[in-house]
Design a protein around this motif. Structure first.
Motif, mmCIF file in Angstrom:
data_model
loop_
_atom_site.group_PDB
_atom_site.id
_atom_site.type_symbol
_atom_site.label_atom_id
_atom_site.label_comp_id
_atom_site.label_asym_id
_atom_site.label_seq_id
_atom_site.Cartn_x
_atom_site.Cartn_y
_atom_site.Cartn_z
ATOM 1 N N ILE A 1 10.886 -4.745 7.578
ATOM 2 C CA ILE A 1 11.730 -5.653 8.484
ATOM 3 C C ILE A 1 12.435 -6.928 7.379
ATOM 4 N N ALA A 2 11.675 -7.443 6.660
ATOM 5 C CA ALA A 2 12.223 -8.326 5.496
ATOM 6 C C ALA A 2 13.326 -7.663 4.747
ATOM 7 N N ALA A 3 13.027 -6.624 3.972
ATOM 8 C CA ALA A 3 13.817 -5.756 3.226
ATOM 9 C C ALA A 3 15.259 -5.088 4.012
ATOM 10 N N ALA A 4 15.184 -5.242 5.482
ATOM 11 C CA ALA A 4 16.271 -4.870 6.069
ATOM 12 C C ALA A 4 17.021 -5.960 6.355
ATOM 13 N N ARG A 5 16.448 -7.077 6.720
ATOM 14 C CA ARG A 5 17.142 -8.350 7.091
ATOM 15 C C ARG A 5 17.530 -8.924 5.622
ATOM 16 N N TRP A 6 16.803 -9.063 4.458
ATOM 17 C CA TRP A 6 17.289 -9.417 3.385
ATOM 18 C C TRP A 6 17.256 -8.412 2.211
ATOM 19 N N PRO A 7 18.468 -7.563 1.851
ATOM 20 C CA PRO A 7 18.299 -6.470 1.210
ATOM 21 C C PRO A 7 17.868 -6.632 -0.278
ATOM 22 N N ASP A 8 18.190 -7.915 -0.672
ATOM 23 C CA ASP A 8 18.055 -8.455 -2.080
ATOM 24 C C ASP A 8 16.549 -9.025 -2.392
ATOM 25 N N ILE A 9 15.416 -8.561 -1.420
ATOM 26 C CA ILE A 9 14.052 -8.911 -1.534
ATOM 27 C C ILE A 9 13.662 -8.375 -2.791
ATOM 28 N N LYS B 1 7.767 -9.498 -1.880
ATOM 29 C CA LYS B 1 6.975 -8.351 -1.122
ATOM 30 C C LYS B 1 5.385 -8.803 -1.325
ATOM 31 N N ILE B 2 5.099 -9.200 -2.604
ATOM 32 C CA ILE B 2 3.569 -9.670 -3.081
ATOM 33 C C ILE B 2 3.261 -10.705 -1.734
ATOM 34 N N ALA B 3 4.237 -11.685 -1.584
ATOM 35 C CA ALA B 3 3.785 -12.672 -0.456
ATOM 36 C C ALA B 3 3.653 -12.211 0.742
ATOM 37 N N LEU B 4 4.431 -11.191 0.853
ATOM 38 C CA LEU B 4 4.392 -10.680 2.323
ATOM 39 C C LEU B 4 2.844 -9.669 2.374
ATOM 40 N N GLY B 5 2.586 -9.061 1.133
ATOM 41 C CA GLY B 5 1.371 -8.580 1.355
ATOM 42 C C GLY B 5 0.191 -9.381 1.812
ATOM 43 N N LEU B 6 0.321 -10.514 0.782
ATOM 44 C CA LEU B 6 -0.911 -11.552 1.096
ATOM 45 C C LEU B 6 -0.764 -11.975 2.464
ATOM 46 N N LEU B 7 0.436 -12.233 3.224
ATOM 47 C CA LEU B 7 0.480 -12.613 4.485
ATOM 48 C C LEU B 7 -0.154 -11.574 5.243
ATOM 49 N N SER B 8 -0.113 -10.443 5.164
ATOM 50 C CA SER B 8 -0.541 -9.156 5.914
ATOM 51 C C SER B 8 -2.180 -9.169 6.020
ATOM 52 N N LEU C 1 -0.974 -0.899 -0.852
ATOM 53 C CA LEU C 1 -0.623 -2.219 -0.794
ATOM 54 C C LEU C 1 0.244 -2.607 -2.081
ATOM 55 N N LEU C 2 -0.284 -2.278 -3.130
ATOM 56 C CA LEU C 2 0.545 -2.520 -4.407
ATOM 57 C C LEU C 2 1.582 -1.517 -4.475
ATOM 58 N N PHE C 3 1.450 -0.237 -4.094
ATOM 59 C CA PHE C 3 2.597 0.630 -4.191
ATOM 60 C C PHE C 3 3.895 0.131 -3.296
ATOM 61 N N HIS C 4 3.373 -0.367 -1.972
ATOM 62 C CA HIS C 4 4.539 -0.749 -1.333
ATOM 63 C C HIS C 4 5.088 -1.949 -1.583
ATOM 64 N N MET C 5 4.495 -2.946 -2.305
ATOM 65 C CA MET C 5 5.089 -4.150 -2.916
ATOM 66 C C MET C 5 5.888 -3.727 -4.252
ATOM 67 N N TYR D 1 -3.478 -2.604 6.902
ATOM 68 C CA TYR D 1 -2.385 -1.374 6.780
ATOM 69 C C TYR D 1 -1.346 -1.645 8.199
ATOM 70 N N LEU D 2 -1.993 -2.015 9.148
ATOM 71 C CA LEU D 2 -0.969 -2.317 10.503
ATOM 72 C C LEU D 2 0.036 -3.199 10.080
ATOM 73 N N TRP D 3 -0.333 -4.288 9.592
ATOM 74 C CA TRP D 3 0.610 -5.555 9.431
ATOM 75 C C TRP D 3 1.589 -5.532 8.180
ATOM 76 N N HIS D 4 0.953 -4.784 7.018
ATOM 77 C CA HIS D 4 1.882 -5.042 5.897
ATOM 78 C C HIS D 4 3.143 -4.295 5.753
ATOM 79 N N TRP D 5 3.233 -3.310 6.443
ATOM 80 C CA TRP D 5 4.492 -2.323 6.126
ATOM 81 C C TRP D 5 5.616 -2.709 7.255
ATOM 82 N N PRO D 6 5.486 -3.142 8.375
ATOM 83 C CA PRO D 6 6.481 -3.899 9.172
ATOM 84 C C PRO D 6 6.997 -5.171 8.579
ATOM 85 N N LEU D 7 6.002 -5.928 8.080
ATOM 86 C CA LEU D 7 6.544 -7.143 7.223
ATOM 87 C C LEU D 7 7.535 -6.839 6.050
ATOM 88 N N ILE D 8 7.055 -5.904 5.359
ATOM 89 C CA ILE D 8 7.666 -5.594 4.278
ATOM 90 C C ILE D 8 9.325 -5.091 4.628
#
Length: 707
Positions: A335-343, A348-355, A44-48, A326-333
């Protein structure tokens, strides 16, 4: 490590012997739950993007070892208790444990990805939903990792399912091996556990050796291959064979030392390794052996300091959620990065907590109610039927996404680059003084931007692009006038290959055979600035061109040059030139710096001018190499982004220029045919009179490997 982002999956393998009593949850070892928390936390930390956790991708290796240990322990206990194992019961447990939560996330990703990600990615999204459902996505990702056509492609929001696929492929065979081993051992009168241990040890050693060799040769594919990962699961499985002996022989002090060393090895992996570390290979021994040491120590004592730390309630709580996190965190990060490239990292930390929140909800409302349901647990057929229904729904969702992919639309007549010609009757073509007048800013485009990545040269259909890790020349890749004894050779990487439609047509019209010597991400050269693999391929190609009827009359070279030096690019061409070949160097084209086709696709029929990009000169090394050789140099940029314009257009005369990265679409390349051909004839490389080459000489489309 490869270009893959190191997506890791927790071992959804917490079945224990107590699952035979469906009304009760299984007893879990606190230290193993804590290990899961460590693993999912590092991932999670790596992907954030949190600094200092550059090796967080090693979490996948921790999960593999845990899974191998737990599942094998379950199977061995069943075998010891009954003398056999039930394959049906085993897969029913897997279905109850894995499929409900996995299916929820797959369906969410299909819908969210369709709505929020660039339309150009829908084909891959639909494919990934299907392959993830069927637990084979790792092989698709392995191919995509070496598919040079995917330069700049968006990361799949389902890429993390690769490790689940590896696990399930392993568990297709491992229970069967145990079952067959029990039968064979009974007939031979030998101890089954000793024989099974020996078989698994051999498999593990073979997989590790293959992993080391393949990772060194091609880390991009090695990262996803099942065969390079089996040994990691096997380490956990081998540990399971030693549980009783570990309980009897390990003292508390030794267990403490083992667990401490194991945790230090895991910490080293997370903090010291990075994306630049070839993975898995031998480096993956550090986290896997470390995990095995912690597990082995825990078999002897749960009162060591490491075991107590891992068993703290926050650790076991997060470990219990690790599968769903594991299942939730990667799609959230993603998809958000694809929709908002300047994320940014904070997002990402907020999305990780949401996962974590979504994981808790999923566990309470989906996972546990189905996993511990008395009716489903007591009847394996119900669990398997449920699993089949869930997988069918997800596959249908994947096909539904794929059906939204539009037609490529490349059968239409196009002008493209020829619309930039000022006077088509002139002996020398020049760019019109008002090029902006033919820049397309709205309306229909060819190819459709949503599927622009599929508009590639047809030679990919014939597997004529040599991929990473391979240096052999494909001498069967001949085009043009295949019966001619006059030969034109194309040498270079996919940036040379993008012009294949041009030279295939020229070769046919000039009565020449066209031989291809194209390798992904490899400039045709030799010397210090050329990668060893590329230099080896270049040498093999030069050798092949000196054999039999393959001696070229004309050699055309180009590349996405990057750091290649002019002298190194010129060296092998000089050898061919000395052998009598006319050498042509084709310039690299302007790099847009972003995925222009995505921008255009999202604009719909709106303002394509918002997708314009600054004009920057390309690397000069190709031109310098041509000067050094006294060879013909063919510039292309003026017909893509003419000098003097403020910004480069994404489309010219209704034709989309770019597909992926800096590659031009096959359609736009076709429109460059008369322009490039005229330059070759003017330089006496080809024999057709310049005046006979007109804008009508754009070849018809020949199809593509992707469309």
């Amino acid at each position: 490590m490869s270009g893959a982002p190191g997506v890791a999956a927790p071992a959804a393998a917490s079945e224990g012997p107590s699952e035979a009593k469906p009304a009760k949850k299984p007893h879990l070892r606190g230290d193993i739950e804590g290990l899961r928390a460590v693993a999912v936390g590092t991932v999670l930390l790596f992907h954030m993007g949190v600094p200092w956790v550059d090796g967080g991708f090693a979490g996948v290796d921790i999960f593999f070892v845990i899974s191998g240990f737990l599942i094998t322990s379950l199977l061995l206990r069943e075998a010891g208790r009954s003398g056999s194992i039930s394959i049906v019961d085993f897969y029913a447990r897997r279905a109850r444990r894995l499929l409900p939560a996995a299916s929820v996330v797959l369906l969410f990703t299909a819908v969210a990805g369709y709505l929020l990600m660039p339309p150009a990615g829908r084909g891959d999204l639909g494919t990934d939903v299907i392959t993830a459902t069927l637990y084979v996505i790792n092989w698709g990702l392995a191919f995509r990792a070496v598919d040079y056509l995917n330069e700049g492609a968006d990361v799949s929001p389902l890429q993390h399912y690769w490790s689940l696929s590896v696990e399930e492929q392993y568990y297709v065979f491992w229970p069967l091996i145990i079952l067959v081993g029990l039968v064979v051992a009974r007939r031979l009168g030998v101890r089954p556990m000793r024989m099974l241990f020996g078989v698994l040890a051999v498999v593990a050693a073979a997989s590790l050796a293959y992993s080391v060799v393949h990772t060194a040769a091609d880390p991009a594919t090695a990262y996803f291959y099942t065969t390079t990962r089996v040994w990691e699961l096997a380490i956990g499985a081998l540990t399971a064979f030693a549980v009783d002996r570990l309980r009897r022989t390990l003292s508390h002090t030794v267990a403490t030392v083992m667990a401490t060393v194991g945790l230090l090895m895991i910490a080293y992996s997370a903090l010291v390794f990075s994306k630049g570390t070839p993975w898995p290979g031998s480096a993956a021994l550090v986290p896997t052996v470390g995990t095995a040491l912690v597990i082995a120590a825990g078999c002897a004592s749960q009162t060591t300091i490491p075991a107590r730390l891992l068993s703290l309630k926050p650790m076991t709580w997060l470990g219990g959620l690790s599968y769903s996190v594991y299942l939730w965190h990667w799609p959230l990060i993603t998809i958000a990065a694809a929709r908002w490239p300047d994320i940014r990292i904070r997002h990402k930390i907020a999305l990780g907590l949401l996962s974590v929140v979504l994981a808790w909800v999923t566990k309470k409302l989906v996972e546990d109610p189905i996993r511990f349901n008395k009716g489903i647990s007591a009847q394996p057929r119900k669990a398997l039927t449920m699993g089949g229904v869930l997988m069918t729904v997800c596959v249908l969702a994947g096909f539904a996404v794929m059906r939204t992919v539009p037609d490529l639309g490349t059968t239409k007549d196009v002008e493209g680059a020829t619309a930039l010609v000022a006077d088509t009757s002139a002996s020398t073509w020049e760019v019109r003084s008002d090029p902006e007048s033919v820049f397309t800013t709205s309306g229909e485009l060819t190819p459709n931007p949503a599927v622009a990545t599929k508009d590639v040269p047809s030679y990919y259909d014939d597997d004529c692009q040599v991929l990473a890790g391979d240096t052999a020349v494909k001498t069967s890749c001949t085009y043009g006038d295949t019966g001619s004894d006059k030969v034109m050779a194309l040498v270079g990487d996919s940036k040379m290959g993008q012009w294949f439609p041009v030279f295939d047509e020229i070769a046919k019209r000039e009565g020449m055979r066209l031989d291809l010597y194209l390798k992904s991400a490899c400039a045709f050269g030799e010397g210090a600035s050329i990668k060893d693999e590329c230099a080896e391929f270049t040498g093999n190609a030069v050798t092949a061109m000196g054999e039999g009827d393959r001696t070229p009359d004309v050699v055309v070279s180009s590349a996405g040059t990057d750091d290649a030096k002019a002298a190194d690019l010129a060296a092998p061409l000089k050898t061919l030139q000395d052998g009598g070949a006319k050498v042509v160097v084709l310039a690299d084209n302007i790099h847009p710096g972003s995925e222009v086709y995505n921008c255009v696709a999202e604009a719909g029929d709106g303002d394509y001018a918002s997708c314009d990009f600054p004009r920057e000169d390309t690397d000069a090394s190709l031109g310098q190499a041509a000067d050094e050789l006294g060879a013909t140099f063919v510039p292309v940029d003026e017909w893509i982004c003419p000098e003097g314009v403020k910004e480069c257009p994404p489309a010219v005369a209704g034709t989309l220029v770019y597909r992926q990265g800096s590659h031009v679409t096959a359609t736009y390349a076709r429109t460059m045919t008369p322009i490039i051909w005229r330059q070759l004839s003017a330089a006496k490389v080809t024999s057709t009179p310049v005046a006979d080459i007109t804008v009508d000489d754009i070849p018809a489309p020949t199809g593509s490997a992707k469309g």
